[in-house]
Design an enzyme around this catalytic site. Structure first.
Site, mmCIF file in Angstrom:
data_model
loop_
_atom_site.group_PDB
_atom_site.id
_atom_site.type_symbol
_atom_site.label_atom_id
_atom_site.label_comp_id
_atom_site.label_asym_id
_atom_site.label_seq_id
_atom_site.Cartn_x
_atom_site.Cartn_y
_atom_site.Cartn_z
ATOM 1 N N ILE A 176 6.077 -5.007 9.522
ATOM 2 C CA ILE A 176 6.240 -4.464 8.171
ATOM 3 C C ILE A 176 5.923 -2.986 8.314
ATOM 4 O O ILE A 176 4.780 -2.600 8.537
ATOM 5 C CB ILE A 176 5.343 -5.162 7.140
ATOM 6 C CG1 ILE A 176 5.815 -6.611 6.953
ATOM 7 C CG2 ILE A 176 5.372 -4.425 5.802
ATOM 8 C CD1 ILE A 176 4.969 -7.435 5.993
ATOM 9 N N LYS A 226 0.132 -10.167 8.352
ATOM 10 C CA LYS A 226 0.404 -8.791 8.738
ATOM 11 C C LYS A 226 -0.888 -8.247 9.311
ATOM 12 O O LYS A 226 -1.871 -8.054 8.603
ATOM 13 C CB LYS A 226 0.861 -7.961 7.539
ATOM 14 C CG LYS A 226 1.114 -6.489 7.874
ATOM 15 C CD LYS A 226 1.453 -5.664 6.645
ATOM 16 C CE LYS A 226 1.615 -4.182 6.996
ATOM 17 N NZ LYS A 226 1.846 -3.335 5.805
ATOM 18 N N THR A 256 0.821 -1.208 0.000
ATOM 19 C CA THR A 256 0.000 0.000 0.000
ATOM 20 C C THR A 256 0.856 1.259 0.000
ATOM 21 O O THR A 256 0.570 2.232 -0.722
ATOM 22 C CB THR A 256 -0.917 0.016 1.238
ATOM 23 O OG1 THR A 256 -1.674 -1.196 1.265
ATOM 24 C CG2 THR A 256 -1.864 1.196 1.209
ATOM 25 N N ARG A 313 -8.722 0.128 5.700
ATOM 26 C CA ARG A 313 -8.693 0.333 4.248
ATOM 27 C C ARG A 313 -9.681 -0.579 3.523
ATOM 28 O O ARG A 313 -10.238 -0.209 2.497
ATOM 29 C CB ARG A 313 -7.281 0.095 3.704
ATOM 30 C CG ARG A 313 -6.309 1.227 4.024
ATOM 31 C CD ARG A 313 -4.966 0.965 3.335
ATOM 32 N NE ARG A 313 -4.002 2.030 3.611
ATOM 33 C CZ ARG A 313 -3.849 3.119 2.883
ATOM 34 N NH1 ARG A 313 -4.629 3.316 1.831
ATOM 35 N NH2 ARG A 313 -2.945 4.030 3.195
ATOM 36 N N TYR A 370 -13.479 -3.276 -0.458
ATOM 37 C CA TYR A 370 -14.684 -2.708 -1.078
ATOM 38 C C TYR A 370 -15.837 -3.714 -1.162
ATOM 39 O O TYR A 370 -16.962 -3.388 -0.791
ATOM 40 C CB TYR A 370 -14.388 -2.135 -2.473
ATOM 41 C CG TYR A 370 -15.533 -1.309 -3.028
ATOM 42 C CD1 TYR A 370 -15.754 -0.005 -2.590
ATOM 43 C CD2 TYR A 370 -16.417 -1.843 -3.959
ATOM 44 C CE1 TYR A 370 -16.821 0.738 -3.067
ATOM 45 C CE2 TYR A 370 -17.478 -1.111 -4.440
ATOM 46 C CZ TYR A 370 -17.679 0.186 -3.998
ATOM 47 O OH TYR A 370 -18.747 0.917 -4.464
#
Length: 287
Positions: free
Chosen positions: A205, A163, A46, A140, A109
């Protein structure tokens, strides 16, 4: 997968003023973070503004990252999306020479059910010639991968880690308490790194490791007191990184360090003068 413990840095994709990719800046960044002690690179996550890159640009960025890395540290490559078939086809079209694993975000989404998320990742893991690290970031994707979903997927022979960026420590503890012994529970939030390590996590990360690799080397590998000091040093700067969206803050910080410019691609905008000043002031106070 011991080579993927510690600090993975979610590399930004530097851009020139005309929005073209700044490969000289990318090389400086890779040399800088490796010299600072990061354990592996995460390419086109991202933070790399992957959604604004064309397919040809993504291939070029991956190729240059592998070239600049020159096998010094492992490379994790971001391949994910909300169209399972398209993700599988992208995997089939990718040359995995030099890639240790993929990082694949939960479908966004669509807001699939937990069963749909499981089926999606099983298809991805079946198709991938390298191990898969899952990525849960509800802020997100607008859907959370529950601990039960992660633990179910952890049984797949080609899924090696998660993650976790839900910000839910109790959920992370549930995963840690039942996950396979060699499963990697990776923090997806810089400030949660120490807490994740304390419950059996394997590292981070990181966004801020683009600019502060040595701090994260300490955070992941030093003794307790030094880890705490490193973690506490990030509090004020970390807040600034996300006030105008990611990677706006981290790119501005990298500009102040002279590593690359702070240009981002629309719909993101580079840091406002106010944020620029506050990031510079906090960086100066840390030095």
């Amino acid at each position: 997968m011991n080579q993927l413990k510690g600090t993975g840095v979610a590399l930004v994709t530097p851009f020139n003023e005309d929005y073209s990719i700044d490969f000289a800046g990318l090389k400086r960044l890779i040399d800088f973070v490796i010299a600072g002690g990061v354990d592996y690179l995460v390419v086109l996550g991202t933070t790399g503004e992957t959604v604004t890159l064309s397919s040809s640009e993504k291939k070029e960025v991956l190729g240059k990252c592998l070239e600049f890395n020159a096998n010094r540290v492992p490379v994790v490559y971001g391949i994910g999306g909300n169209n399972t078939h398209a993700v599988v086809e992208e995997i089939k079209a990718t040359d995995f020479d030099g890639i240790t694993a993929i990082l694949s975000v939960s479908p966004y989404y669509n807001k699939p059910s937990q069963a749909g998320i499981i089926a999606h990742f099983q298809a991805v893991a079946d198709a991938s010639p390298v191990p898969v690290i899952l990525y849960n970031i509800p802020g997100r994707t607008m859907s959370n991968m529950t601990a039960e979903t992660t633990l179910t997927l952890a049984q797949h022979s080609n899924i090696i880690g998660m993650k976790e960026a839900s910000g839910n420590l109790e959920q992370c503890m549930r995963i840690a308490s039942e996950m396979p012994k060699d499963f990697l529970l990776i923090s997806g939030d810089d400030l949660m790194t120490k807490a994740m390590l304390s419950i059996g996590g394997s590292g981070i990360i990181s966004v801020l490791a683009n600019a502060l690799p040595e701090t994260f080397q300490t955070l992941c590998h030093a003794e307790h007191e030094s880890q705490l000091k490193a973690a506490f040093s990030l509090i004020k700067l970390n807040e600034l990184m996300y006030q105008e969206g990611n990677p706006v803050g981290i790119k501005n910080l990298l500009k102040h360090l002279g590593i690359c410019g702070d240009q981002v691609r629309l719909p993101m905008l580079r840091a406002t003068e106010s944020l620029n000043s506050r990031i510079k002031a906090e960086l100066d106070s840390m030095n």
